[in-house]
Each structure stands twice: as structure tokens, then as C-alpha cells.
Write a protein that holds these residues in place. Sequence first.
Motif, PDB file in Angstrom:
ATOM      1  N   ALA A   1      -8.707  -7.472   0.363  1.00 49.31           N
ATOM      2  CA  ALA A   1      -7.490  -8.241   0.667  1.00 49.31           C
ATOM      3  C   ALA A   1      -6.244  -7.444   0.316  1.00 49.31           C
ATOM      4  CB  ALA A   1      -7.512  -9.557  -0.103  1.00 49.31           C
ATOM      5  N   LEU A   2      -6.309  -6.717  -0.784  1.00 48.74           N
ATOM      6  CA  LEU A   2      -5.177  -5.887  -1.190  1.00 48.74           C
ATOM      7  C   LEU A   2      -4.887  -4.802  -0.153  1.00 48.74           C
ATOM      8  CD1 LEU A   2      -3.087  -5.263  -3.403  1.00 48.74           C
ATOM      9  CD2 LEU A   2      -4.786  -3.765  -4.463  1.00 48.74           C
ATOM     10  N   GLY A   3      -5.943  -4.264   0.472  1.00 49.83           N
ATOM     11  CA  GLY A   3      -5.760  -3.264   1.514  1.00 49.83           C
ATOM     12  C   GLY A   3      -5.006  -3.812   2.711  1.00 49.83           C
ATOM     13  N   VAL A   4      -5.347  -5.051   3.108  1.00 56.95           N
ATOM     14  CA  VAL A   4      -4.632  -5.692   4.220  1.00 56.95           C
ATOM     15  C   VAL A   4      -3.165  -5.901   3.846  1.00 56.95           C
ATOM     16  CG1 VAL A   4      -4.500  -7.746   5.671  1.00 56.95           C
ATOM     17  CG2 VAL A   4      -6.741  -6.825   5.018  1.00 56.95           C
ATOM     18  N   VAL A   5      -2.933  -6.385   2.633  1.00 56.51           N
ATOM     19  CA  VAL A   5      -1.566  -6.627   2.169  1.00 56.51           C
ATOM     20  C   VAL A   5      -0.771  -5.326   2.127  1.00 56.51           C
ATOM     21  CG1 VAL A   5      -0.213  -7.271   0.135  1.00 56.51           C
ATOM     22  CG2 VAL A   5      -2.084  -8.736   0.908  1.00 56.51           C
ATOM     23  N   LEU A   6      -1.390  -4.251   1.641  1.00 57.47           N
ATOM     24  CA  LEU A   6      -0.716  -2.950   1.592  1.00 57.47           C
ATOM     25  C   LEU A   6      -0.263  -2.507   2.974  1.00 57.47           C
ATOM     26  CD1 LEU A   6      -2.709  -0.669  -0.896  1.00 57.47           C
ATOM     27  CD2 LEU A   6      -0.263  -1.164  -0.960  1.00 57.47           C
ATOM     28  N   ALA A   7      -1.145  -2.645   3.958  1.00 50.38           N
ATOM     29  CA  ALA A   7      -0.808  -2.212   5.313  1.00 50.38           C
ATOM     30  C   ALA A   7       0.378  -2.998   5.858  1.00 50.38           C
ATOM     31  CB  ALA A   7      -2.029  -2.372   6.222  1.00 50.38           C
ATOM     32  N   VAL A   8       0.322  -4.327   5.726  1.00 48.97           N
ATOM     33  CA  VAL A   8       1.405  -5.168   6.247  1.00 48.97           C
ATOM     34  C   VAL A   8       2.700  -4.908   5.493  1.00 48.97           C
ATOM     35  CG1 VAL A   8       2.185  -7.541   6.589  1.00 48.97           C
ATOM     36  CG2 VAL A   8      -0.212  -6.939   7.009  1.00 48.97           C
ATOM     37  N   MET A   9       2.619  -4.826   4.171  1.00 46.25           N
ATOM     38  CA  MET A   9       3.809  -4.642   3.343  1.00 46.25           C
ATOM     39  C   MET A   9       4.542  -3.343   3.688  1.00 46.25           C
ATOM     40  SD  MET A   9       4.049  -4.452  -0.843  1.00 46.25           S
ATOM     41  CE  MET A   9       3.134  -2.892  -0.949  1.00 46.25           C
ATOM     42  N   ASN A  10       3.807  -2.256   3.785  1.00 48.86           N
ATOM     43  CA  ASN A  10       4.447  -0.963   4.009  1.00 48.86           C
ATOM     44  C   ASN A  10       5.000  -0.826   5.423  1.00 48.86           C
ATOM     45  OD1 ASN A  10       4.071   0.117   1.402  1.00 48.86           O
ATOM     46  ND2 ASN A  10       1.954   0.649   1.881  1.00 48.86           N
ATOM     47  N   VAL A  11       4.252  -1.286   6.424  1.00 49.29           N
ATOM     48  CA  VAL A  11       4.752  -1.214   7.798  1.00 49.29           C
ATOM     49  C   VAL A  11       5.990  -2.086   7.954  1.00 49.29           C
ATOM     50  CG1 VAL A  11       4.254  -1.774  10.205  1.00 49.29           C
ATOM     51  CG2 VAL A  11       2.537  -0.592   8.832  1.00 49.29           C
ATOM     52  N   ALA A  12       5.938  -3.302   7.416  1.00 46.22           N
ATOM     53  CA  ALA A  12       7.086  -4.205   7.519  1.00 46.22           C
ATOM     54  C   ALA A  12       8.306  -3.607   6.824  1.00 46.22           C
ATOM     55  CB  ALA A  12       6.743  -5.563   6.916  1.00 46.22           C
ATOM     56  N   PHE A  13       8.113  -3.025   5.634  1.00 49.13           N
ATOM     57  CA  PHE A  13       9.246  -2.462   4.904  1.00 49.13           C
ATOM     58  C   PHE A  13       9.854  -1.273   5.644  1.00 49.13           C
ATOM     59  CE2 PHE A  13      10.901   0.557   1.682  1.00 49.13           C
ATOM     60  CZ  PHE A  13      11.988  -0.198   1.269  1.00 49.13           C
ATOM     61  N   TYR A  14       9.013  -0.363   6.139  1.00 47.34           N
ATOM     62  CA  TYR A  14       9.556   0.819   6.810  1.00 47.34           C
ATOM     63  C   TYR A  14      10.239   0.461   8.124  1.00 47.34           C
ATOM     64  CZ  TYR A  14       7.482   4.081   3.480  1.00 47.34           C
ATOM     65  OH  TYR A  14       7.182   4.786   2.344  1.00 47.34           O
ATOM     66  N   GLU A  15       9.698  -0.516   8.826  1.00 47.04           N
ATOM     67  CA  GLU A  15      10.379  -0.969  10.045  1.00 47.04           C
ATOM     68  C   GLU A  15      11.722  -1.615   9.694  1.00 47.04           C
ATOM     69  OE1 GLU A  15      10.052  -1.215  13.622  1.00 47.04           O
ATOM     70  OE2 GLU A  15       9.048   0.633  13.041  1.00 47.04           O
TER      71      GLU A  15
ATOM     72  N   THR B   1      19.695  -2.318   2.090  1.00 49.04           N
ATOM     73  CA  THR B   1      19.565  -3.737   2.422  1.00 49.04           C
ATOM     74  C   THR B   1      18.104  -4.175   2.415  1.00 49.04           C
ATOM     75  OG1 THR B   1      21.554  -3.616   3.795  1.00 49.04           O
ATOM     76  CG2 THR B   1      20.096  -5.486   4.162  1.00 49.04           C
ATOM     77  N   ALA B   2      17.221  -3.365   3.023  1.00 55.62           N
ATOM     78  CA  ALA B   2      15.801  -3.712   3.082  1.00 55.62           C
ATOM     79  C   ALA B   2      15.194  -3.800   1.685  1.00 55.62           C
ATOM     80  CB  ALA B   2      15.043  -2.691   3.927  1.00 55.62           C
ATOM     81  N   ALA B   3      15.527  -2.840   0.815  1.00 59.73           N
ATOM     82  CA  ALA B   3      14.970  -2.837  -0.536  1.00 59.73           C
ATOM     83  C   ALA B   3      15.458  -4.031  -1.348  1.00 59.73           C
ATOM     84  CB  ALA B   3      15.340  -1.541  -1.245  1.00 59.73           C
ATOM     85  N   THR B   4      16.703  -4.447  -1.121  1.00 63.91           N
ATOM     86  CA  THR B   4      17.242  -5.600  -1.850  1.00 63.91           C
ATOM     87  C   THR B   4      16.555  -6.889  -1.418  1.00 63.91           C
ATOM     88  OG1 THR B   4      19.390  -4.483  -2.003  1.00 63.91           O
ATOM     89  CG2 THR B   4      19.346  -6.844  -2.438  1.00 63.91           C
ATOM     90  N   ILE B   5      16.391  -7.083  -0.117  1.00 58.42           N
ATOM     91  CA  ILE B   5      15.705  -8.286   0.370  1.00 58.42           C
ATOM     92  C   ILE B   5      14.246  -8.282  -0.086  1.00 58.42           C
ATOM     93  CG2 ILE B   5      14.958  -9.538   2.438  1.00 58.42           C
ATOM     94  CD1 ILE B   5      17.449  -8.439   3.847  1.00 58.42           C
ATOM     95  N   GLU B   6      13.609  -7.127  -0.019  1.00 56.29           N
ATOM     96  CA  GLU B   6      12.203  -7.036  -0.415  1.00 56.29           C
ATOM     97  C   GLU B   6      12.003  -7.445  -1.867  1.00 56.29           C
ATOM     98  OE1 GLU B   6       8.635  -3.703  -0.169  1.00 56.29           O
ATOM     99  OE2 GLU B   6      10.516  -3.208  -1.154  1.00 56.29           O
ATOM    100  N   PHE B   7      13.022  -7.215  -2.696  1.00 56.85           N
ATOM    101  CA  PHE B   7      12.862  -7.505  -4.117  1.00 56.85           C
ATOM    102  C   PHE B   7      12.797  -8.996  -4.419  1.00 56.85           C
ATOM    103  CE2 PHE B   7      13.647  -7.273  -8.672  1.00 56.85           C
ATOM    104  CZ  PHE B   7      12.819  -6.215  -8.989  1.00 56.85           C
ATOM    105  N   LEU B   8      13.063  -9.833  -3.420  1.00 60.39           N
ATOM    106  CA  LEU B   8      12.869 -11.273  -3.612  1.00 60.39           C
ATOM    107  C   LEU B   8      11.415 -11.591  -3.943  1.00 60.39           C
ATOM    108  CD1 LEU B   8      15.040 -12.832  -0.760  1.00 60.39           C
ATOM    109  CD2 LEU B   8      15.580 -12.696  -3.199  1.00 60.39           C
ATOM    110  N   GLY B   9      10.467 -10.754  -3.487  1.00 58.51           N
ATOM    111  CA  GLY B   9       9.046 -10.996  -3.749  1.00 58.51           C
ATOM    112  C   GLY B   9       8.724 -10.988  -5.225  1.00 58.51           C
TER     113      GLY B   9
END
Length: 301
Positions: free
Chosen positions: A76-90, A99-107
Motif C-alpha cells: 500500500a505504501l508503494g501505491v501511495v508513494l507513486a501517487v504522491m510523487n507524481v501528483a507533487f511533481y505535476e 506554492t506546491a510544497a506549501t499546499i502539500e504540507f497540509l498533509g
Amino acid sequence: MPDAALRRRRFTGAATQLGTEVSINFGSSLAGLVIPVVGSFVVVAVRQLVMLVVVLPFYRPKRSELTWSRLWPALALGVVLAVMNVAFYEAVHLIGLGTAATIEFLGPLAIALVTSRRWLDAVCAVAGGLGVVLLIAPGTSDAAAIDPWGVALALTSAATWAMYILLTRRVAIGLPGLEGVTVASIVSLALLVPFAILTFDPTVIDWGVVALLLGVGLLSSALPYSLDTFILRRISPRLYSIITSFGPVIAALFGWLVLSETFTVVELVAIAIVCGAAGTAIATQRDRPKSDLEQTAEGMA
């Protein structure tokens, strides 16, 4: 262990953690340079591949220990890693690194606050949310408008980062050290490779692009993941989280230095509000009192 030695250990751990924050965000800024050339799927796939090449020889999971109860959280962590990194880089590509890093930090901020019942944490949660609203509100950016799809991707990255934190705790129980992260990286790479192949254009590859891709993998994954165990043996998880809360500021700095991003005064204030809310919420959490045995074990680690 003498107090002076403990202080040195904490200082070494804190300085190393600050260095990994610089490394991660510098790597993200390099990703911002190369994403327009090769695409996010290729960047994240290479990042995971570099991670595996570096850690697999030292943290190869033992097949005899890979029971389903231990393995499924890593999958499950592998799936989360893939989604998290692709979403962040996009999101970095669409709305910028700061801006992306600031919004991401809400997690991680949400994880820190969700179980709390203190009024101060409620204030921090509201302040963090207002900071992000201020950051993406119309008219606050130098750009004509913040890309809504980029904001959605950054929020997706925030949600998956929260899931990553919860799953990493579960994985660490079943698979020690970086063995769980190694399994997760294999899963993540397997998921990303088909998309990377579909979007890969070999005509754009040169030595400069290769160097950037390797730099992203080393700086954003291999180096910080490898140092996490060293760091957490020397500083508390709370101090680790406090230092991490300054990530958006470091990201904004590298966005300015490497990607030539510009920020209005309102955007800088918004980033500061989010970091301040996160740092305050984490710094004021009360630690569970440690027994003499736990204190002795920490000193020997």
C-alpha cells in the motif's frame, strides 16, 4: 551519557535533518527543470530506480519474513508513494515549487492536529488553512491565475503524504530499517514504469538531462531516506517534525534560486503562516514521559 555528549548528538541529528530538507527541496527544484523535458512519470520512475540501486544492496528484505500481514502495508505504501510523487511533481510544474510544497504540507499538519483536543491546535489548523487560501486566492500571485488543476494535484499530494506517514509507521513495525521502504519503492517503480515508457521520448535525452534525473533521485530519495535512521536515533520525532515544518520556506528559496520563481509579499506571508502554524502545533505538543529504561536505550542508540 553525559549532557554534553547528548547535546552534541542532538545538534548532529538536527543539522543532518536540516541538510536533508535542503537536499529534498534542491532535488525538487531540479525536477522542476527536467519535468518539462521528459514528464513527471519519467522523473518519478528514475527517482525510485535510483533509490532502489542505492538501498537494495543494504536493505534487501528477507523472503522468509515477507508474510502477508507484514507485506500488505508496504505494498500500500508503494501505491501511495507513486501517487504522491507524481501528483507533487505535476503540481510543481503547474503552480511552482514554493506554492506546491506549501499546499502539500497540509498533509502532515493534519496528522499532527487530527487527534488533538487543544484550542491552540484548532487555532493552528485554522491558520494553516487560511494561509493556503491566501496563497492561492485570485490576485495574490504574479501569474494571472493559479492553475486549479495544479492546486488539486498539490492537495492530492498532501492527502497521500498524510497516508504515507500513517503507513510508514505500520511498515516500520513489520519490516525493520529501510526494508519496508525498499519493498514500497519496488511496488512504486513497477506501477510507474508502464506510464514512463508511454511518455518517454528518447530524442530529448542528453547528458544534461541524465545528470538532472540522477540528481533528483539522489537528492530527493536516496540520500534523505538513507539518513533518516541516523537522524531519528539522535533527535526526537517532534524535533524532526519541527525542522520538517520549515520545508515550504526552503522550497520557496530553491524555487527562486533554481526555477526563477517570484513571490509577492502576500504569497511570502501565506507561506510563513503555514510554516508558523505547523511549527507551533508540533513544538507545543506534550511528549509522553519516558521511563528510565527508554532514556537509557536512547542514549545507547
